[in-house]
Design a protein around this motif. Structure first.
Motif, PDB file in Angstrom:
ATOM      1  N   THR A  14      13.701  68.515  45.648  1.00  0.00           N
ATOM      2  CA  THR A  14      14.467  69.675  46.131  1.00  0.00           C
ATOM      3  C   THR A  14      15.958  69.326  46.129  1.00  0.00           C
ATOM      4  OG1 THR A  14      12.595  70.367  47.446  1.00  0.00           O
ATOM      5  CG2 THR A  14      14.715  71.319  48.034  1.00  0.00           C
ATOM      6  N   PHE A  15      16.283  68.149  46.648  1.00  0.00           N
ATOM      7  CA  PHE A  15      17.678  67.689  46.611  1.00  0.00           C
ATOM      8  C   PHE A  15      18.100  67.409  45.163  1.00  0.00           C
ATOM      9  CE2 PHE A  15      16.112  66.207  50.821  1.00  0.00           C
ATOM     10  CZ  PHE A  15      16.900  67.036  51.606  1.00  0.00           C
ATOM     11  N   GLY A  16      17.195  66.795  44.412  1.00  0.00           N
ATOM     12  CA  GLY A  16      17.494  66.446  43.019  1.00  0.00           C
ATOM     13  C   GLY A  16      17.794  67.676  42.180  1.00  0.00           C
ATOM     14  N   HIS A  17      16.977  68.724  42.339  1.00  0.00           N
ATOM     15  CA  HIS A  17      17.223  69.945  41.560  1.00  0.00           C
ATOM     16  C   HIS A  17      18.572  70.552  41.920  1.00  0.00           C
ATOM     17  CE1 HIS A  17      12.624  70.427  40.830  1.00  0.00           C
ATOM     18  NE2 HIS A  17      13.200  69.739  39.880  1.00  0.00           N
ATOM     19  N   ALA A  18      18.951  70.444  43.194  1.00  0.00           N
ATOM     20  CA  ALA A  18      20.264  70.968  43.597  1.00  0.00           C
ATOM     21  C   ALA A  18      21.376  70.194  42.884  1.00  0.00           C
ATOM     22  CB  ALA A  18      20.436  70.869  45.114  1.00  0.00           C
ATOM     23  N   ILE A  19      21.216  68.877  42.791  1.00  0.00           N
ATOM     24  CA  ILE A  19      22.223  68.060  42.098  1.00  0.00           C
ATOM     25  C   ILE A  19      22.274  68.435  40.616  1.00  0.00           C
ATOM     26  CG2 ILE A  19      22.840  65.709  41.387  1.00  0.00           C
ATOM     27  CD1 ILE A  19      21.483  64.724  44.024  1.00  0.00           C
ATOM     28  N   GLU A  20      21.095  68.570  40.004  1.00  0.00           N
ATOM     29  CA  GLU A  20      21.064  68.921  38.581  1.00  0.00           C
ATOM     30  C   GLU A  20      21.716  70.275  38.330  1.00  0.00           C
ATOM     31  OE1 GLU A  20      16.605  68.032  38.025  1.00  0.00           O
ATOM     32  OE2 GLU A  20      17.464  67.721  36.039  1.00  0.00           O
ATOM     33  N   ALA A  21      21.400  71.248  39.198  1.00  0.00           N
ATOM     34  CA  ALA A  21      21.934  72.600  39.006  1.00  0.00           C
ATOM     35  C   ALA A  21      23.444  72.605  39.242  1.00  0.00           C
ATOM     36  CB  ALA A  21      21.240  73.579  39.946  1.00  0.00           C
ATOM     37  N   ALA A  22      23.883  71.906  40.299  1.00  0.00           N
ATOM     38  CA  ALA A  22      25.312  71.903  40.638  1.00  0.00           C
ATOM     39  C   ALA A  22      26.144  71.251  39.539  1.00  0.00           C
ATOM     40  CB  ALA A  22      25.532  71.171  41.955  1.00  0.00           C
ATOM     41  N   THR A  23      25.527  70.302  38.821  1.00  0.00           N
ATOM     42  CA  THR A  23      26.276  69.611  37.771  1.00  0.00           C
ATOM     43  C   THR A  23      25.890  70.157  36.384  1.00  0.00           C
ATOM     44  OG1 THR A  23      24.615  67.837  37.822  1.00  0.00           O
ATOM     45  CG2 THR A  23      26.591  67.492  39.115  1.00  0.00           C
ATOM     46  N   HIS A  24      25.307  71.359  36.408  1.00  0.00           N
ATOM     47  CA  HIS A  24      25.005  72.109  35.176  1.00  0.00           C
ATOM     48  C   HIS A  24      24.099  71.366  34.209  1.00  0.00           C
ATOM     49  CE1 HIS A  24      27.958  74.804  36.788  1.00  0.00           C
ATOM     50  NE2 HIS A  24      28.816  73.806  36.858  1.00  0.00           N
ATOM     51  N   TYR A  25      23.125  70.659  34.744  1.00  0.00           N
ATOM     52  CA  TYR A  25      22.108  70.009  33.918  1.00  0.00           C
ATOM     53  C   TYR A  25      22.725  69.220  32.773  1.00  0.00           C
ATOM     54  CZ  TYR A  25      18.998  73.030  36.490  1.00  0.00           C
ATOM     55  OH  TYR A  25      18.333  73.656  37.485  1.00  0.00           O
ATOM     56  N   GLY A  26      23.633  68.335  33.075  1.00  0.00           N
ATOM     57  CA  GLY A  26      24.227  67.571  31.988  1.00  0.00           C
ATOM     58  C   GLY A  26      24.748  66.245  32.489  1.00  0.00           C
ATOM     59  N   GLU A  27      25.505  66.308  33.561  1.00  0.00           N
ATOM     60  CA  GLU A  27      26.161  65.121  34.073  1.00  0.00           C
ATOM     61  C   GLU A  27      25.158  64.113  34.625  1.00  0.00           C
ATOM     62  OE1 GLU A  27      29.492  64.906  37.299  1.00  0.00           O
ATOM     63  OE2 GLU A  27      29.580  66.815  36.215  1.00  0.00           O
ATOM     64  N   TRP A  28      24.158  64.642  35.340  1.00  0.00           N
ATOM     65  CA  TRP A  28      23.127  63.793  35.930  1.00  0.00           C
ATOM     66  C   TRP A  28      21.825  63.995  35.173  1.00  0.00           C
ATOM     67  CZ3 TRP A  28      22.978  61.288  41.066  1.00  0.00           C
ATOM     68  CH2 TRP A  28      24.248  61.181  41.639  1.00  0.00           C
ATOM     69  N   THR A  29      21.107  62.895  34.893  1.00  0.00           N
ATOM     70  CA  THR A  29      19.766  63.076  34.335  1.00  0.00           C
ATOM     71  C   THR A  29      18.832  63.439  35.486  1.00  0.00           C
ATOM     72  OG1 THR A  29      19.039  60.800  34.723  1.00  0.00           O
ATOM     73  CG2 THR A  29      20.180  61.250  32.635  1.00  0.00           C
ATOM     74  N   HIS A  30      17.650  63.963  35.118  1.00  0.00           N
ATOM     75  CA  HIS A  30      16.672  64.334  36.135  1.00  0.00           C
ATOM     76  C   HIS A  30      16.336  63.143  37.043  1.00  0.00           C
ATOM     77  CE1 HIS A  30      13.248  66.303  37.965  1.00  0.00           C
ATOM     78  NE2 HIS A  30      12.479  65.293  37.598  1.00  0.00           N
ATOM     79  N   GLY A  31      16.088  61.999  36.436  1.00  0.00           N
ATOM     80  CA  GLY A  31      15.702  60.825  37.216  1.00  0.00           C
ATOM     81  C   GLY A  31      16.801  60.349  38.150  1.00  0.00           C
TER      82      GLY A  31
END
Ligand SMILES: NC(=O)c1ccc[n+]([C@@H]2O[C@H](COP(=O)([O-])OP(=O)(O)OC[C@H]3O[C@@H](n4cnc5c(N)ncnc54)[C@H](O)[C@@H]3O)[C@@H](O)[C@H]2O)c1
Ligand SMILES: [Zn+2]
Length: 356
Positions: free
Chosen positions: A245-262
């Motif tokens: 849940t926290f991870g998806h927020a990070i991915e979405a906030a950084t537009h699915y590019g800056e951070w990998t899913h893992g």
């Protein structure tokens, strides 16, 4: 060679794990020649398509080489694959092989689940994330412009073939990302495995074959057990979302590019563990062990900074939100976890601030 079985009555299937597993892919198709479509992408094909084609030479094989990237896990690519299957005259007895990471696997699986109401599906996952997570358990999906994985089906493969040698060509970042999911299994389910991971950090960082084979086997066995108990995620399967849940927020906030899913899951796991510590479900020493292991494996343990309102809105968009309440998977000790939904927003906000 290691073997795990996903036990789902008449839909049970084997996961074979070994270096050079690709060479035994012909064993998946004994008997008369089959129509087989391999879905892959150029990055993966460069290394692994020829070896696979050469062992399947007695079959009628077509290849769909999709573009590489999450944005191609789309309705457009789905339609293009359907077009190729129909044009090539593939019938209901055909088989589809996913050769690639989670993107290829999710898309090819969804194609298999719907082509002529469902055809045989095989997974040959080539990223660590796909080998320990996405290829096992039968979740298939494509993305919609309005959200990730919004269109999909539960559709189990007939077999999963894991060639650990494939991991040698993976980028360092992608490899580490898969390790975050490996750690997840230890945290939610298996204290002994977590301890083993702590003892084998160096081997894992060096992609040592024996260590990898064991880590993948244990991860698949845990996922298989969880999926067998709760295929459609009405209970225990939700624990696999630790840190997500926290991870998806990070991915979405950084537009699915800056951070990998893992990477996002790793930082999310630290937040979840801290939340658990603060609400007195997890001991401080267990919190430290989780953060230390992720850190030693080269994963981020600090989330990016963003205002609480942004966290909240991204988390509320997560598919796992039910009746408007945020649900979190919180570890209660190394090796066990529970879903909790009654935490005050002030507490969550304070923990996030501490973990950024
Ligand atoms: N179905 C599930 O249960 C489930 C679970 C978790 C994630 N997923 C999905 O999985 C996807 C992410 O999967 P991923 O992390 O494997 O990403 P990915 O499939 O995009 O692969 C990552 C990158 O590695 C490359 N690659 C793959 N194998 C390689 C190899 N052996 N050597 C060199 N390069 C290689 C790919 O071409 C790609 O560029 C997401 O779409 C996510 O939604 C699904
Ligand atoms: Zn994940």
């Amino acid at each position: 060679m290691a073997k795990v079985t996903v036990k789902l009555a008449e839909r049970s299937y084997p996961i074979d794990i070994s270096p050079k597993a690709l060479r035994s892919a012909a064993n998946l198709f004994p008997g008369s020649p089959r129509q087989i479509l391999i879905v892959t992408n150029p990055t993966v094909a460069e290394h692994y398509l020829q070896p696979l084609l050469s062992v399947l030479h007695s079959h009628h094989v077509e290849v769909f080489n999709m573009q590489d990237g999450e944005e191609y896990k789309s309705l457009t690519t789905y339609a293009d694959i359907m077009q190729q299957l129909i044009s090539a005259g593939f019938n209901r007895d055909c088989a589809i092989i996913a050769l690639g990471g989670g993107v290829v696997g999710d898309l090819a699986g969804f194609v298999a689940s719907t082509y002529q109401r469902g055809v045989d599906f095989y997974q040959i996952p080539t990223t660590l994330l796909a080998q320990v997570d996405s290829s096992v358990g039968g979740k298939t999906a494509i993305n919609h412009p309005l959200g990730k994985n919004l269109i999909g089906a539960f559709y189990q493969p007939l077999a999963v073939l894991i060639d650990t040698d494939c991991l040698q060509t993976l980028s360092a970042r992608n490899y580490r990302s898969g390790l975050a999911e490996v750690v997840k299994y230890g945290v939610i389910y298996d204290a002994e495995f977590f301890h083993w991971l702590e003892d084998h950090v160096a081997e894992l960082r060096n992609r040592d074959t024996a260590a990898l084979t064991y880590a993948i086997e244990r991860s698949c066995a845990i996922k298989a057990e969880v999926v067998a108990a709760d295929e459609r995620e009405s209970g225990i399967r939700a624990l696999l979302n630790l840190g997500h849940t926290f991870g998806h927020a990070i991915e979405a906030a950084t537009h699915y590019g800056e951070w990998t899913h893992g990477e996002a899951v790793a930082a999310g796991t630290v937040i979840a563990s801290k939340l658990s510590e603060v609400t007195q479900k997890l001991s401080s020493s267990d919190f430290r062990r989780v953060a230390d292991l992720l850190n030693q494996l080269g994963l981020p343990i600090k989330a990016p900074q963003m205002p609480w309102q942004d966290w909240l809105s991204y988390m509320q968009r997560d598919k796992k939100v039910k009746d408007g309440r945020l649900h979190f998977v919180l570890p209660t000790a190394i090796g066990s976890a529970e879903v909790v939904s009654n935490i005050e927003h002030e507490t969550i906000a304070a923990v996030i601030t501490e973990c950024c």
